[in-house]
Enzyme design. Structure first.
Site: not given
Ligand code: CP
Length: 310
Positions: A59-60
């Site tokens: 995600r990040t």
């Protein structure tokens, strides 16, 4: 206020409430941009950003990369596998060599707590923390608070429970610090072995009873059991995953016992069937995918505001 009070984003610690409000205001504007048919703006056209990931991420990493592309920045991506870190090159040497290629801003995830602050003292560039070991994950806390505000409005006096593996979680500390700045009441809940001893020094309450905590809170932020950070691959902090799920796992039966609806969050990745069942994670109570969507707008805001500090 039109500028952040800090040159870097190494953590939520050190930020002021006004910094958070400025980031949220800017993210609201960028959220409108990324929902247009043409999702790109030229704001960082002259900026080059290096994304340095010394630890795994889905995600990040993708969220920062997309935020940078939406802002028209030039980007380079680095991960430990395949790099000269494997030959013994130090962090400072690695970053100084990347900066010699005329990079303006560094986004970094690193397994060592404090790596970003160490680097900020050694090299001359703007640094954004994308997660440092078990310490902080500031953009996760910002997107979490932004998502809570979208659902609940002002967080002043709202009750937020952070539930699960607090001991190994960087999301927990950053969330506690940001929520306290925004006036929320915060409680941590989990087995005694997964809650650090002096956590109430941060102004939070502590519970080891999930059902009582769910009755108390407006928001339940469920944290992942971080098996990879627990010693030797075995699980010494509780008897078994089945036992953990029975005592601290969120399921529909528990939610149905409440006399009102609460908001369910999770930073991901999820251990489905351990800290949260699929039925809850995919239900209308959950804002997990809204958190992911808001992550791009929040990271656009952070990069845009910090780029003024070059
Ligand atoms: N929430 C979060 O940090 O997920 P990743 O580890 O996939 O980036």
């Amino acid at each position: 206020m039109t500028q952040l009070s800090s040159r870097h984003l190494t953590g939520i610690r050190g930020l002021k409430r006004e910094d958070l409000e400025l980031i949220f205001k800017t993210a609201t504007e960028f959220k409108e941009v990324i929902n247009r048919p043409i999702k790109k703006v030229p704001s960082l056209r002259d900026i080059t950003i290096a994304n340095l990931f010394f630890e795994n991420s889905t995600r990040t990493r993708l969220s920062f990369e997309l935020a940078e592309k939406r802002l028209s920045a030039d980007i380079i991506n680095f991960s430990t596998n395949g790099s000269s870190v494997k030959k013994g090159e130090t962090l400072v040497d690695t970053v100084n060599n990347i900066l010699a290629m005329k990079v303006d801003l560094v986004v970094m995830r690193h397994p060592h707590p404090g790596a970003h602050q160490f680097l900020a003292n050694k090299v001359d560039t703007v640094i954004v923390n994308a997660g440092d070991g078990t310490h902080e994950h500031p953009t996760q806390a910002l997107l979490d608070a932004f998502s809570m505000r979208e659902r609940l409005g002002d967080l002043e006096g709202k009750k937020v429970a952070i539930i699960g593996d607090i001991r190994h979680s960087r999301v927990a500390l950053s969330n506690i610090l940001s929520l306290k700045l925004l006036g929320a009441e915060v409680r941590v809940c989990g087995p005694k072995t997964l809650i650090p001893k002096h956590i109430n020094d941060l102004g939070v309450s502590v519970s080891h009873d999930l059902d009582e905590t769910l009755m108390w809170c407006d928001v339940a932020n469920m944290l992942r059991i971080q098996l990879e950070r627990q010693d030797q691959g075995i699980v010494p902090y509780f008897p078994s995953l089945r036992e953990y799920a029975r005592q601290f796992g969120l399921n529909m039966e528990r939610l149905n016992k409440l006399d009102r609806s609460i908001t369910i969050m999770h930073p991901g990745p999820i251990n489905r069937g351990v800290e949260i069942t699929s039925e809850v994670a995919d239900s209308e109570h959950s804002i997990i995918l809204e958190q992911v969507e808001n992550g791009v707008a929040i990271r656009m805001a952070v990069l845009y505001l910090l780029s003024a500090n070059r």
